[in-house]
Design a protein around this motif. Structure first.
Motif, PDB file in Angstrom:
ATOM      1  N   LYS A 120       0.822  -1.206   0.000  1.00  0.00           N
ATOM      2  CA  LYS A 120       0.000   0.000   0.000  1.00  0.00           C
ATOM      3  C   LYS A 120       0.863   1.267   0.000  1.00  0.00           C
ATOM      4  O   LYS A 120       0.485   2.298  -0.583  1.00  0.00           O
ATOM      5  CB  LYS A 120      -0.925  -0.018   1.221  1.00  0.00           C
ATOM      6  N   GLU A 121       2.037   1.184   0.616  1.00  0.00           N
ATOM      7  CA  GLU A 121       2.904   2.352   0.781  1.00  0.00           C
ATOM      8  C   GLU A 121       4.154   2.295  -0.107  1.00  0.00           C
ATOM      9  O   GLU A 121       5.194   2.853   0.226  1.00  0.00           O
ATOM     10  CB  GLU A 121       3.327   2.472   2.256  1.00  0.00           C
ATOM     11  N   LYS A 122       4.070   1.628  -1.242  1.00  0.00           N
ATOM     12  CA  LYS A 122       5.245   1.422  -2.096  1.00  0.00           C
ATOM     13  C   LYS A 122       5.885   2.726  -2.561  1.00  0.00           C
ATOM     14  O   LYS A 122       7.094   2.793  -2.798  1.00  0.00           O
ATOM     15  CB  LYS A 122       4.875   0.555  -3.295  1.00  0.00           C
ATOM     16  N   ASP A 123       5.083   3.781  -2.673  1.00  0.00           N
ATOM     17  CA  ASP A 123       5.632   5.064  -3.122  1.00  0.00           C
ATOM     18  C   ASP A 123       6.483   5.741  -2.052  1.00  0.00           C
ATOM     19  O   ASP A 123       7.137   6.760  -2.333  1.00  0.00           O
ATOM     20  CB  ASP A 123       4.503   6.005  -3.549  1.00  0.00           C
ATOM     21  N   TRP A 124       6.461   5.197  -0.842  1.00  0.00           N
ATOM     22  CA  TRP A 124       7.278   5.741   0.245  1.00  0.00           C
ATOM     23  C   TRP A 124       8.652   5.072   0.319  1.00  0.00           C
ATOM     24  O   TRP A 124       9.460   5.423   1.180  1.00  0.00           O
ATOM     25  CB  TRP A 124       6.563   5.558   1.583  1.00  0.00           C
ATOM     26  N   ILE A 125       8.926   4.114  -0.533  1.00  0.00           N
ATOM     27  CA  ILE A 125      10.210   3.410  -0.467  1.00  0.00           C
ATOM     28  C   ILE A 125      11.274   4.219  -1.198  1.00  0.00           C
ATOM     29  O   ILE A 125      11.197   4.396  -2.415  1.00  0.00           O
ATOM     30  CB  ILE A 125      10.115   2.002  -1.081  1.00  0.00           C
TER      31      ILE A 125
END
Length: 353
Positions: A120-125
């Motif tokens: 869900k938070e892949k754009d935060w990696i």
């Protein structure tokens, strides 16, 4: 396990991924699941990251019934998202919870919770060298009922934080102060469990070390104050006469995932690894006569932290206060596997879907 999703109305502004520090920023969402003594685990959900309401008498606030894990997610050059040995973290979490009389999360549920919230938070990696998405699964006693006993209600949670290097020095060698008065753990205690109390009891020694100008603490055993155990929040390894020596996991040392991985890599490359008791006197003598050529800490947060100065009664410097050949090899190998740049012949990586 069916996980429900609660959407956040306004997403956060992401930080500068080239200037993250460690543990300063948190993503938009977190995972939460409750456990009740009469119902078991219930209501797994991904919800907006935010404060939790506590009753002032919540058991965790008074008796420290709490456990946690530390993991990382990496984004590869071809866009895949990889976890590193999540099954080991899940199993260690179970052992920690068993020691503190807390419910054990099934391995498959632990991994699914981490997988789904990271996806869900892949754009935060972040993708810059040395960065990753730090993952903190944890559990704590929640219900309010004063008295030293196991709780009836626990919360299992996973929060995420984009991070840079754990130490501001980066991969540069750190200075170590040997603590021979205070005790971190003893056999029969909670030293092998990853729980907050172990870390709270280490803060005084860390403050002593910092006041003396050192970065970290080397703990000795709690009975004889003689044998080397851990470095601060990491396992410790020493290269003596070409062999790698590290403390055995016999109840007072945390069985680190990074430690286990490095031992496998070292043996695979032909090094002799001795898991044995190492006295501080033997270590200091090896440092003084030159047979100690490298020393380093190992852990999820830092991966590897080279040691350049060791202080016990007097100070010794080694390897010209530079990272050693073995330390560099281990760092390059593990981070290469974790980020997908090297072949994972061990089957350690897990692709997030």
């Amino acid at each position: 396990m069916k996980i429900r999703f609660e959407e956040r109305k306004v997403l956060k502004e992401k930080p500068d991924f080239n200037n993250l520090g460690f543990g300063k920023y948190y993503t938009d969402y977190m995972f939460m699941m409750d456990w009740y003594s009469d119902k078991g685990f219930t209501d797994p959900r991904i919800i907006p990251y935010g404060p939790i309401e506590f009753d002032p008498a919540s058991l965790v606030l008074h008796y420290a019934q709490e456990t946690f894990e530390g993991m990382k997610a990496y984004k590869t050059e071809d866009g895949r998202i990889l976890l590193f040995r999540p099954d080991m973290n899940a199993k260690r979490f179970q052992r920690s919870n068993a020691r503190l009389c807390m419910p054990e999360v099934p391995v498959e549920d632990f991994i699914q919770a981490v997988n789904d919230v990271v996806a869900k938070e892949k754009d935060w990696i972040p993708t810059a060298p040395g960065t990753s998405l730090y993952i903190r699964p944890y559990m704590f006693a929640y219900n309010a009922k004063l008295g030293v006993h196991a709780a009836d209600h626990y919360k299992f949670m996973v929060i995420l934080s984009p991070v840079g290097s754990y130490y501001k020095e980066g991969l540069k060698p750190v200075s170590i102060y040997v603590e021979d008065e205070l005790v971190r753990a003893v056999k029969g205690g909670t030293g092998y469990a990853k729980c907050g109390g172990n870390y709270a009891s280490s803060i005084l020694a860390q403050m002593k070390a910092e006041a003396k100008g050192f970065s970290q603490v080397l703990w000795l055993d709690g009975v004889e104050h003689k044998y080397v155990e851990e470095v601060g929040t990491m396992n410790a390894m020493f290269v003596i006469d070409g062999k790698i020596v590290t403390a055995p996991c016999e109840g007072s040392v945390l069985p680190g995932v990074t430690r286990d991985s490095m031992i496998k890599v070292l043996k695979d490359k032909g090094y002799v690894v001795e898991e044995r008791k190492l006295s501080i006197d033997e270590l200091m003598e090896a440092a003084k006569n030159g047979s100690l050529t490298e020393a380093f800490g190992t852990g999820t947060a830092a991966v590897i932290s080279p040691i350049g100065v060791l202080s016990y009664k007097d100070e010794v410097f080694f390897n010209n206060n530079k990272i050693g050949e073995i330390s560099q090899m281990l760092y390059d190998t593990l981070t290469g596997i974790q980020t997908g740049k090297l072949e994972d012949k061990y089957g350690w990586t897990y692709e997030v879907k």
